[in-house]
Design a protein around this motif. Structure first.
Motif, PDB file in Angstrom:
ATOM      1  N   LEU A  88      50.593  59.417 108.194  1.00  0.00           N
ATOM      2  CA  LEU A  88      49.766  60.421 109.266  1.00  0.00           C
ATOM      3  C   LEU A  88      48.899  60.783 108.743  1.00  0.00           C
ATOM      4  O   LEU A  88      48.238  61.273 109.971  1.00  0.00           O
ATOM      5  N   LEU A  89      48.883  61.219 107.460  1.00  0.00           N
ATOM      6  CA  LEU A  89      47.869  62.523 107.193  1.00  0.00           C
ATOM      7  C   LEU A  89      46.152  61.844 106.730  1.00  0.00           C
ATOM      8  O   LEU A  89      46.095  61.309 105.831  1.00  0.00           O
ATOM      9  N   GLY A  90      45.388  61.843 107.891  1.00  0.00           N
ATOM     10  CA  GLY A  90      44.450  60.989 107.852  1.00  0.00           C
ATOM     11  C   GLY A  90      43.324  61.302 107.089  1.00  0.00           C
ATOM     12  O   GLY A  90      43.079  62.395 107.282  1.00  0.00           O
ATOM     13  N   THR A  91      43.139  60.971 105.667  1.00  0.00           N
ATOM     14  CA  THR A  91      41.733  61.937 104.917  1.00  0.00           C
ATOM     15  C   THR A  91      40.142  61.483 105.424  1.00  0.00           C
ATOM     16  O   THR A  91      40.346  60.187 105.506  1.00  0.00           O
TER      17      THR A  91
END
Lengths: 472, 108
Positions: free
Chosen positions: B71-74
């Motif tokens: 879910l960690l969208g960079t």
């Protein structure tokens, strides 16, 4: 207009019913600030032009018969480490005394979209380094309940502004205690949000693995509305996650509350202990199950926190060199002297201490013994909470071991100031959400109850807090 | 207790110029806090593995979301074009400038 009685929903209702306009309301708050802030010193800067133009836009919408969002026309104050476009943002530091924000932080964008009225920027400990609001380069915010006592920090201006009805709600930031401690000392509610739930884009960084933005207000309902408005994924903050607040639905199983024995140990003020325990007993009377738990690593959390906090802060504050913005003395010839003199002149005593502690912990030869060790202990602190949340739904404790202390009584002893954060920093190390809820007073000074939940379970906290709110 | 030389060395690394009085105060204040930090030295952490290979080590919190890392969208590492208005505001903040450029002291 009785400002102290207003909740967000009441303001919304009155605006829709045209009992008063958003502009009249904003002006009533500005009058209140003008009459009271000489004594409280909550605000660093008022943003009157912005507020009035925002209020006119809301009034226009209402007169056009358009629907308005819940926060439209609701006056708030913003901690002065959160950027508001075209307004000064000093972080209460001489380094940024004349700095004007070139863009809106993501939380401000969200508030502006809803039409919340920004009255001004509130005082803090310089760069959010402190627990009393005495480390501001500009003024010491006083506790509205006793002007000789501190308001707590670092979001002291935000908490004091809410407590003295100089705004309906406020935004603060919490790195180790900075929303909860001032909320506890000033007798208002303050929510430290789950790490990743609210964007930090446009917030002046203190310690990036710990910092979170959180609301301060006078009721659980208001806290819920604000948290709902500011939370969620933001492409400009890679640590933010997809998240949508949903109300907690109670099922038949009553929530279990854990009481960590380590948080009621030696050093706690007897009145604070009594008030917090009474609040917990009242919850037990409502059918909630109370269970003693242990968080054995919490006794190391404070040292662990101060190593990590100062290390990250020393790195984050390296950007303040007088070249791109901020204080800049042009009388040095050499680049190194230029850096040294800008930083010596721009930072206050506590910022210098923290930069140096962090630099020491990260320096060659000391890294393993300090920074790496602290990262390992951080895992232990997290594991303690993980185990605890296998058994209980929520954890309750005091916020600070004592009520607001006298201004000046701890400023010459940094370590004794750091010890005020003993119950709040484990929460930041583990990235958890926690609320400070006022549950009583001792000698006229408010005492807060800390309610901690598992990640992204703000809804459980707010559900139980709305019950306690009615009992105390 | 840290010596004056040690304090001066840390101040140099920190890019801070301290007065003699500040150095003396720092000796006392930093030493008290560092003594307190020593509390951690006696804890056995040999069994703890730090997940340093993940770039998200600082946000590596055991969130309820099982697929938290996913879910960690960079954001892509790219220069996003900004309007002249934004550029002007950034330039306005430069303490010393020539046209649109930051002026710095000579390094060599």
């Amino acid at each position: 207009m009785e400002l102290q009685d207003f909740t967000i929903k009441q303001i919304n209702k009155c605006l829709k019913e045209k009992k008063f306009s958003a502009k009249e309301l904003a002006n009533a708050y500005f009058d209140k600030i003008k009459n009271t802030d000489k004594d409280i010193d909550a605000y660093l800067n008022l943003t009157q032009d912005l507020a009035l133009s925002q209020a006119e836009a809301v009034d226009q919408k209402i007169s056009n018969g358009e629907e308005i969002p819940t926060l439209a026309g609701v006056p708030c104050s913003i901690k002065d480490n959160i950027l508001v476009k075209d307004e000064k943002c000093s972080a209460a530091s001489k380094m940024l005394e004349n700095y004007i924000a070139s863009y809106d932080s993501s939380v401000i964008k969200k508030l502006k979209e809803q039409g919340a009225i920004i009255l001004g920027k509130t005082n803090l400990d310089e760069f959010a380094f402190g627990s009393s609001c005495e480390n501001s380069a500009f003024k010491v915010t006083k506790n509205p309940h006793d002007l000789t006592c501190v308001a707590g920090g670092s979001s002291g201006g935000s908490a004091a502004a809410v407590a003295s009805n100089q705004c309906c709600f406020a935004l603060g930031t919490d790195t180790g205690c900075s929303v909860r401690t001032p909320a506890s000392f000033c007798g208002v509610l303050g929510l430290k949000t789950t790490y990743g739930s609210v964007s930090r884009s446009g917030v002046i960084a203190s310690a990036s693995s710990l910092d979170q933005v959180g609301p301060l207000a006078k009721s659980v309902e208001d806290i819920e509305i604000i948290f709902n408005a500011i939370s969620g994924k933001d492409i400009l903050d890679a640590t933010s996650v997809e998240y949508k607040y949903e109300k907690f639905i109670e099922n038949n199983k009553p929530l279990t509350i854990g009481i960590p024995k380590e948080f009621f140990a030696e050093g706690i003020n007897k009145d604070v202990e009594k008030i917090v325990k009474e609040a917990i007993f009242k919850i037990e009377d409502q059918g909630f199950k109370i269970q003693e738990i242990s968080l054995p690593s919490s006794k190391y959390a404070l040292a662990c926190y101060y190593i990590i906090q100062t290390s990250e802060a020393s790195s984050n504050l390296a950007r303040f060199d007088g070249i791109r913005y901020g204080l800049s003395k042009q009388n040095e010839n050499d680049l190194l002297d230029f850096y040294l003199s800008n930083r010596a002149g721009g930072f206050g005593a506590e910022s210098k201490r923290r930069i140096m502690l962090g630099t020491y912990s990260l320096s060659s030869g000391y890294y393993d013994a300090y920074y790496k060790k602290a990262q390992e202990i951080r895992q232990l602190v997290k594991q303690d909470f993980k185990k605890a949340f296998e058994k209980v739904d929520l954890i309750m404790s005091p916020v600070v071991p004592f009520p607001a202390f006298k201004i000046g009584s701890k400023v010459n002893d940094p370590l004794s100031m750091y010890l005020a954060d003993i119950y709040t920093v484990p929460v930041n190390l583990a990235g958890l959400p926690a609320l400070s809820l006022p549950v009583g007073k001792t000698n006229g000074l408010p005492v807060g109850l800390q309610i901690i939940a598992n990640h992204f379970e703000e809804n459980k906290i707010l559900s139980i807090a709305s019950i306690i709110e009615k009992l105390v | 207790m840290l010596s004056k030389e040690e304090v001066k060395h840390i101040a140099d690394l920190s890019r801070l110029k301290l007065s003699e009085k500040e150095i003396e105060l720092m000796q006392k204040d930093l030493s008290a806090v560092l003594d307190y930090f020593n509390l951690l030295k006696k804890i056995d952490t040999s069994k703890i593995k730090l997940e340093t290979e993940k770039f998200v080590s600082t946000v590596n919190i055991s969130h309820n979301f099982e697929d938290f890392d996913g879910l960690l969208g960079t954001r892509k590492d790219e220069a996003i074009h900004q309007s002249r208005e934004v550029v002007e505001k950034l330039i306005q903040a430069f303490p010393d400038k020539k046209d649109d450029y930051i002026k710095v002291k000579a390094i060599l």
